[in-house]
Design a protein around this motif. Sequence first.
Motif, PDB file in Angstrom:
ATOM      1  N   VAL A   1       0.825  -1.416   0.098  1.00 32.24           N
ATOM      2  CA  VAL A   1      -0.042   0.018  -0.003  1.00 32.24           C
ATOM      3  C   VAL A   1       0.926   1.197  -0.009  1.00 32.24           C
ATOM      4  CG1 VAL A   1      -1.797   1.122   1.327  1.00 32.24           C
ATOM      5  CG2 VAL A   1      -1.982  -1.272   0.987  1.00 32.24           C
ATOM      6  N   GLU A   2       2.211   1.197   0.595  1.00 34.91           N
ATOM      7  CA  GLU A   2       2.809   2.176   0.882  1.00 34.91           C
ATOM      8  C   GLU A   2       3.591   2.644  -0.719  1.00 34.91           C
ATOM      9  OE1 GLU A   2       3.266   4.632   3.262  1.00 34.91           O
ATOM     10  OE2 GLU A   2       1.704   3.482   4.330  1.00 34.91           O
ATOM     11  N   LEU A   3       3.755   1.422  -1.308  1.00 37.01           N
ATOM     12  CA  LEU A   3       4.414   1.519  -2.694  1.00 37.01           C
ATOM     13  C   LEU A   3       3.381   2.385  -3.663  1.00 37.01           C
ATOM     14  CD1 LEU A   3       6.196  -1.801  -2.838  1.00 37.01           C
ATOM     15  CD2 LEU A   3       7.157   0.388  -2.658  1.00 37.01           C
ATOM     16  N   CYS A   4       2.200   1.676  -3.366  1.00 40.38           N
ATOM     17  CA  CYS A   4       0.854   2.294  -4.342  1.00 40.38           C
ATOM     18  C   CYS A   4       0.840   3.750  -4.236  1.00 40.38           C
ATOM     19  CB  CYS A   4      -0.168   1.666  -4.066  1.00 40.38           C
ATOM     20  SG  CYS A   4      -0.480  -0.079  -4.402  1.00 40.38           S
ATOM     21  N   LYS A   5       0.928   4.327  -2.828  1.00 40.70           N
ATOM     22  CA  LYS A   5       0.762   5.722  -2.628  1.00 40.70           C
ATOM     23  C   LYS A   5       2.216   6.495  -3.446  1.00 40.70           C
ATOM     24  CE  LYS A   5       0.646   7.044   1.751  1.00 40.70           C
ATOM     25  NZ  LYS A   5       0.585   7.024   3.178  1.00 40.70           N
ATOM     26  N   ARG A   6       3.065   5.999  -3.734  1.00 38.37           N
ATOM     27  CA  ARG A   6       4.334   6.449  -4.471  1.00 38.37           C
ATOM     28  C   ARG A   6       3.919   6.303  -5.813  1.00 38.37           C
ATOM     29  NH1 ARG A   6       7.670   4.484  -0.324  1.00 38.37           N
ATOM     30  NH2 ARG A   6       9.018   3.220  -1.672  1.00 38.37           N
ATOM     31  N   PHE A   7       3.155   5.393  -6.207  1.00 41.73           N
ATOM     32  CA  PHE A   7       3.327   5.081  -7.722  1.00 41.73           C
ATOM     33  C   PHE A   7       2.894   6.085  -8.674  1.00 41.73           C
ATOM     34  CE2 PHE A   7       1.601   2.874 -11.425  1.00 41.73           C
ATOM     35  CZ  PHE A   7       2.313   1.816 -11.307  1.00 41.73           C
ATOM     36  N   ALA A   8       1.893   7.005  -8.330  1.00 42.71           N
ATOM     37  CA  ALA A   8       1.534   7.993  -9.580  1.00 42.71           C
ATOM     38  C   ALA A   8       2.851   8.640  -9.823  1.00 42.71           C
ATOM     39  CB  ALA A   8       0.362   9.034  -8.974  1.00 42.71           C
ATOM     40  N   GLN A   9       3.467   9.278  -8.859  1.00 41.82           N
ATOM     41  CA  GLN A   9       4.883  10.023  -8.739  1.00 41.82           C
ATOM     42  C   GLN A   9       5.937   9.304  -9.661  1.00 41.82           C
ATOM     43  OE1 GLN A   9       5.929  11.883  -5.148  1.00 41.82           O
ATOM     44  NE2 GLN A   9       5.844  13.805  -6.056  1.00 41.82           N
TER      45      GLN A   9
ATOM     46  N   GLY B   1      -6.693 -14.489  -6.808  1.00 44.06           N
ATOM     47  CA  GLY B   1      -7.248 -13.199  -6.732  1.00 44.06           C
ATOM     48  C   GLY B   1      -6.974 -11.959  -6.116  1.00 44.06           C
ATOM     49  N   HIS B   2      -5.697 -12.076  -5.583  1.00 49.86           N
ATOM     50  CA  HIS B   2      -5.009 -10.946  -4.893  1.00 49.86           C
ATOM     51  C   HIS B   2      -3.883 -10.625  -5.439  1.00 49.86           C
ATOM     52  CE1 HIS B   2      -7.529 -13.110  -2.055  1.00 49.86           C
ATOM     53  NE2 HIS B   2      -8.087 -11.917  -1.867  1.00 49.86           N
ATOM     54  N   GLY B   3      -3.373 -11.088  -6.534  1.00 52.43           N
ATOM     55  CA  GLY B   3      -2.386 -10.803  -7.357  1.00 52.43           C
ATOM     56  C   GLY B   3      -2.061  -9.298  -7.440  1.00 52.43           C
ATOM     57  N   PHE B   4      -3.201  -8.414  -8.038  1.00 51.31           N
ATOM     58  CA  PHE B   4      -2.936  -7.005  -8.376  1.00 51.31           C
ATOM     59  C   PHE B   4      -2.447  -6.291  -6.982  1.00 51.31           C
ATOM     60  CE2 PHE B   4      -3.723  -3.158  -9.833  1.00 51.31           C
ATOM     61  CZ  PHE B   4      -3.460  -3.304 -11.325  1.00 51.31           C
ATOM     62  N   MET B   5      -2.840  -6.677  -5.881  1.00 42.96           N
ATOM     63  CA  MET B   5      -2.632  -5.874  -4.944  1.00 42.96           C
ATOM     64  C   MET B   5      -1.350  -6.136  -4.329  1.00 42.96           C
ATOM     65  SD  MET B   5      -5.143  -6.699  -1.609  1.00 42.96           S
ATOM     66  CE  MET B   5      -6.653  -7.288  -2.216  1.00 42.96           C
ATOM     67  N   MET B   6      -0.661  -7.570  -4.547  1.00 42.07           N
ATOM     68  CA  MET B   6       0.587  -8.226  -3.898  1.00 42.07           C
ATOM     69  C   MET B   6       1.631  -7.837  -4.970  1.00 42.07           C
ATOM     70  SD  MET B   6      -0.402 -11.700  -2.298  1.00 42.07           S
ATOM     71  CE  MET B   6      -0.824 -11.577  -0.431  1.00 42.07           C
ATOM     72  N   ALA B   7       1.170  -7.517  -6.207  1.00 40.68           N
ATOM     73  CA  ALA B   7       2.459  -7.242  -7.201  1.00 40.68           C
ATOM     74  C   ALA B   7       3.319  -6.203  -6.854  1.00 40.68           C
ATOM     75  CB  ALA B   7       1.646  -7.292  -8.731  1.00 40.68           C
ATOM     76  N   PRO B   8       2.742  -5.042  -6.552  1.00 42.18           N
ATOM     77  CA  PRO B   8       3.941  -3.987  -6.297  1.00 42.18           C
ATOM     78  C   PRO B   8       4.992  -4.310  -5.226  1.00 42.18           C
ATOM     79  CG  PRO B   8       1.666  -2.993  -6.340  1.00 42.18           C
ATOM     80  CD  PRO B   8       1.482  -4.633  -6.242  1.00 42.18           C
ATOM     81  N   VAL B   9       4.622  -5.264  -4.291  1.00 46.03           N
ATOM     82  CA  VAL B   9       5.669  -5.353  -3.447  1.00 46.03           C
ATOM     83  C   VAL B   9       6.616  -6.840  -3.664  1.00 46.03           C
ATOM     84  CG1 VAL B   9       4.146  -6.718  -1.832  1.00 46.03           C
ATOM     85  CG2 VAL B   9       6.209  -5.653  -0.894  1.00 46.03           C
ATOM     86  N   VAL B  10       5.632  -7.825  -3.939  1.00 46.26           N
ATOM     87  CA  VAL B  10       6.445  -9.071  -4.446  1.00 46.26           C
ATOM     88  C   VAL B  10       7.258  -8.770  -5.664  1.00 46.26           C
ATOM     89  CG1 VAL B  10       5.916 -11.402  -5.496  1.00 46.26           C
ATOM     90  CG2 VAL B  10       4.495 -10.487  -3.590  1.00 46.26           C
ATOM     91  N   SER B  11       6.734  -8.258  -6.611  1.00 46.90           N
ATOM     92  CA  SER B  11       7.695  -8.038  -7.949  1.00 46.90           C
ATOM     93  C   SER B  11       9.013  -7.253  -7.473  1.00 46.90           C
ATOM     94  CB  SER B  11       7.148  -6.974  -8.926  1.00 46.90           C
ATOM     95  OG  SER B  11       6.591  -5.756  -8.412  1.00 46.90           O
TER      96      SER B  11
END
Lengths: 101, 390
Positions: free
Chosen positions: B77-85, B343-353
Amino acid sequence: MAGKVIVCRCEDVTLDDLAHATSLGYAHIEEVKRYTGLGTGPCQGKECMVACALFLARTTGQPPSEGEPFTSRPPIAPVALGTLARDGGEGALPTGRGRGR
Amino acid sequence: MSGPLAAGAPKPECDVAIVGGGIMGLALAYHLALRGVTDVVVLERGYLASGASGRNGGGIRMQWSTETNIRLMRESVELCKRFAQELGVNVWLRQGGYLFLASSDGERARMEQNVALQNRFGVPTRMLLPDEARQIVPDLAPGSFVAACFNPRDGILFPWPFLYGYANQAAARGVEIHTACEVRTIEPGPRGFRLTTSKGALTAQRVVDAAGAWSPAVARLVGVSLPNRPHRHEILATQPLKPFLGPMVSVLRSGLYFSQSMRGEIVTGITVEDGLSERVNMGSRLVFLTTLAREITRVMPRLAQVRVLRQWAGPYDVTPDGNPIVGEAPGVPGFYLACGFVGHGFMMAPVVSKYLGEWLAGGAEPEFLQRWRLARFAEGDLHREDMIIG
């Protein structure tokens, strides 16, 4: 002129938006739909899909007859949740069998 | 202006070939490139967003039932917050929280346990009485649940731009992304893997199977048998409404979830038993509409007047214990799995990748991947995840 031509009224997608999507390589109608949001509003593409398909045919040089529609999403017209909650509807409807790509 | 998609045939040789241009494959390509591993080719059979990555509800949450998943998702979630930038794309992230509803004392007890664990790892979830939950979502029917838990930092985003963001940034760093490019054979050999595709052949030193619900078929090409199977999950969107619903709401008992997207639509799904099958089925059914309509109008009667605009389906990639399969495949050195995300790959992808990318770029193997090894199924070393929704 092109920038003022609205193709999808529901989602405010213009001819310029379509040209932008295809210039980025998103030239399949399913890709254009996802990149621009075209056809995802209340009419679900009934007004804009053919215009979009024609634009793509012109852009790619393919005959319009080879263009594909994007997958049609049920219901055919918007239906209230309350109406659906009252109906029995235990069976499966033979609706669009996603292409499974 | 050119986009992220490569034209023509894939280059004949590369370091890493990633099979699957969904969120996991594209995010991994980005994280590899970020760390200097730019000799990467992504091979997608359909188009970007054609699989589950383009069909999910866009929820991201820290509320999980195991330490590993809680910690990872807090970071995601923290990574997603920085994603747009970071990636230059607006992903329409909105942190309205996740509100889970319990329907029985048993569920409340499970919820309390999970909340305590989440609190221990820095996630500010709190238990709520029904009246307190109704202060957050006033339209919830009194008596339709016995308790709730709420984490204000969970949220929703719009999945499609995410994919374009990762694709753009990976391609800008030299990654080749091929769509309409089906991988037909993968042959391990002394000088790497030989792949044939619908757009030509190539040799890769390493191959990553990030094909989601299609990953068992890809793994079979190198003789690896995976236990994950596709499960059809259906979802719908309503007409757009003025913003009125803060959190994603989810009923544990039925698997119902609903949220209001930044476009104003109510996006909602529910568990409808469909069994597991060998083939991916993305057809839509009336029984989904009626099952969902009954449950959502029970929990929130006011939604009865809201109209359904469209329904669609996507494949969950389901593993026997609800946890992913990530790591090097036993017996096939250089062949990596990144699948089974249920079903949770999308939310996990930022950190797992991110961690997978660090590892494949020469870093140490992340400790948490021990729990996600394929070998655990053969060894019987399973840790079941409780918070599988939908």
